[in-house]
Motif scaffolding. Structure first.
Motif, PDB file in Angstrom:
ATOM      1  N   LEU A   1      20.060  51.678  90.366  1.00 19.99           N
ATOM      2  CA  LEU A   1      19.622  51.717  91.764  1.00 19.99           C
ATOM      3  C   LEU A   1      18.317  50.945  91.946  1.00 19.99           C
ATOM      4  N   GLN A   2      17.399  51.094  91.005  1.00 21.32           N
ATOM      5  CA  GLN A   2      16.137  50.358  91.084  1.00 21.32           C
ATOM      6  C   GLN A   2      16.374  48.856  90.977  1.00 21.32           C
ATOM      7  N   TYR A   3      17.235  48.458  90.074  1.00 16.23           N
ATOM      8  CA  TYR A   3      17.512  47.031  89.892  1.00 16.23           C
ATOM      9  C   TYR A   3      18.061  46.423  91.176  1.00 16.23           C
ATOM     10  N   PHE A   4      18.968  47.138  91.829  1.00 19.01           N
ATOM     11  CA  PHE A   4      19.574  46.630  93.062  1.00 19.01           C
ATOM     12  C   PHE A   4      18.749  46.972  94.308  1.00 19.01           C
ATOM     13  N   GLU A   5      17.559  47.549  94.075  1.00 19.83           N
ATOM     14  CA  GLU A   5      16.623  47.894  95.156  1.00 19.83           C
ATOM     15  C   GLU A   5      17.274  48.771  96.213  1.00 19.83           C
ATOM     16  N   ILE A   6      17.960  49.819  95.731  1.00 20.00           N
ATOM     17  CA  ILE A   6      18.627  50.771  96.616  1.00 20.00           C
ATOM     18  C   ILE A   6      17.778  52.034  96.641  1.00 20.00           C
ATOM     19  N   ASP A   7      17.357  52.386  97.819  1.00 22.72           N
ATOM     20  CA  ASP A   7      16.437  53.507  97.997  1.00 22.72           C
ATOM     21  C   ASP A   7      17.200  54.811  98.225  1.00 22.72           C
ATOM     22  N   ILE A   8      17.765  55.331  97.127  1.00 30.55           N
ATOM     23  CA  ILE A   8      18.419  56.641  97.149  1.00 30.55           C
ATOM     24  C   ILE A   8      17.799  57.451  96.022  1.00 30.55           C
ATOM     25  N   ASP A   9      17.288  58.618  96.355  1.00 35.20           N
ATOM     26  CA  ASP A   9      16.717  59.512  95.353  1.00 35.20           C
ATOM     27  C   ASP A   9      17.804  59.908  94.358  1.00 35.20           C
ATOM     28  N   ILE A  10      17.461  60.011  93.082  1.00 36.71           N
ATOM     29  CA  ILE A  10      18.454  60.295  92.050  1.00 36.71           C
ATOM     30  C   ILE A  10      19.143  61.633  92.288  1.00 36.71           C
ATOM     31  N   GLU A  11      18.427  62.616  92.796  1.00 39.56           N
ATOM     32  CA  GLU A  11      19.059  63.913  93.093  1.00 39.56           C
ATOM     33  C   GLU A  11      20.120  63.759  94.172  1.00 39.56           C
ATOM     34  N   GLU A  12      19.838  62.955  95.160  1.00 37.99           N
ATOM     35  CA  GLU A  12      20.811  62.686  96.223  1.00 37.99           C
ATOM     36  C   GLU A  12      21.952  61.831  95.683  1.00 37.99           C
ATOM     37  N   ALA A  13      21.630  60.849  94.864  1.00 36.38           N
ATOM     38  CA  ALA A  13      22.641  59.957  94.299  1.00 36.38           C
ATOM     39  C   ALA A  13      23.697  60.730  93.522  1.00 36.38           C
ATOM     40  N   LEU A  14      23.268  61.775  92.817  1.00 36.72           N
ATOM     41  CA  LEU A  14      24.174  62.571  91.973  1.00 36.72           C
ATOM     42  C   LEU A  14      24.468  63.932  92.586  1.00 36.72           C
ATOM     43  N   ARG A  15      24.396  64.031  93.880  1.00 39.63           N
ATOM     44  CA  ARG A  15      24.510  65.320  94.575  1.00 39.63           C
ATOM     45  C   ARG A  15      25.830  66.037  94.345  1.00 39.63           C
ATOM     46  N   GLU A  16      26.874  65.344  93.959  1.00 31.94           N
ATOM     47  CA  GLU A  16      28.186  65.969  93.757  1.00 31.94           C
ATOM     48  C   GLU A  16      28.392  66.494  92.333  1.00 31.94           C
ATOM     49  N   ARG A  17      27.367  66.388  91.494  1.00 29.87           N
ATOM     50  CA  ARG A  17      27.562  66.753  90.081  1.00 29.87           C
ATOM     51  C   ARG A  17      27.744  68.257  89.893  1.00 29.87           C
ATOM     52  N   ASP A  18      28.568  68.573  88.902  1.00 34.34           N
ATOM     53  CA  ASP A  18      28.776  69.958  88.463  1.00 34.34           C
ATOM     54  C   ASP A  18      28.012  70.224  87.171  1.00 34.34           C
ATOM     55  N   TRP A  19      27.387  69.222  86.621  1.00 36.39           N
ATOM     56  CA  TRP A  19      26.734  69.319  85.320  1.00 36.39           C
ATOM     57  C   TRP A  19      25.251  69.358  85.488  1.00 36.39           C
TER      58      TRP A  19
END
Length: 108
Positions: A90-108
């Motif tokens: 996400l940082q490389y592609f300059e996408i401003d999404i917080d990692i917690e939000e990015a992985l919000r669907e995780r069960d792990w």
């Protein structure tokens, strides 16, 4: 269009730890690469990127049983390795999404 370096190190902590079967780590990497392919296509809305991240995360969730069958699981080291990999992308592609939000669907 921006391309991720072919030498990018996906899930290094998982690959370095024999607790995680490599063929299952490969499956996680494949799901992450689908997001990278999407990002490399060009500019997408934050919503579209988040949708792809949700799809990726749900696909990773579905691997949990295979990890259990192979006497492994997606636990702390794996969670961190996945999060670090996704965050770097996400940082490389300059996408401003917080990692917690990015992985919000995780069960792990």
């Amino acid at each position: 269009m921006k391309k991720l370096n072919s030498e990018f190190n996906y899930l290094s902590d998982m690959y370095e730890d024999s607790y995680y079967p490599s063929f299952l780590v490969d499956k996680i990497q494949l799901n992450i690469r689908k997001v990278v392919d999407f990002l490399e296509e060009g500019k997408h809305s934050i919503e579209a990127v988040q949708e792809k991240l949700d799809e990726m995360t749900i696909a990773i969730n579905e691997l949990e049983d295979e990890f259990y069958q192979n006497e492994s699981e997606i636990e702390t080291v794996a969670r961190d390795s996945i999060a670090i990999t996704v965050e770097e992308i996400l940082q490389y592609f300059e996408i401003d999404i917080d990692i917690e939000e990015a992985l919000r669907e995780r069960d792990w």
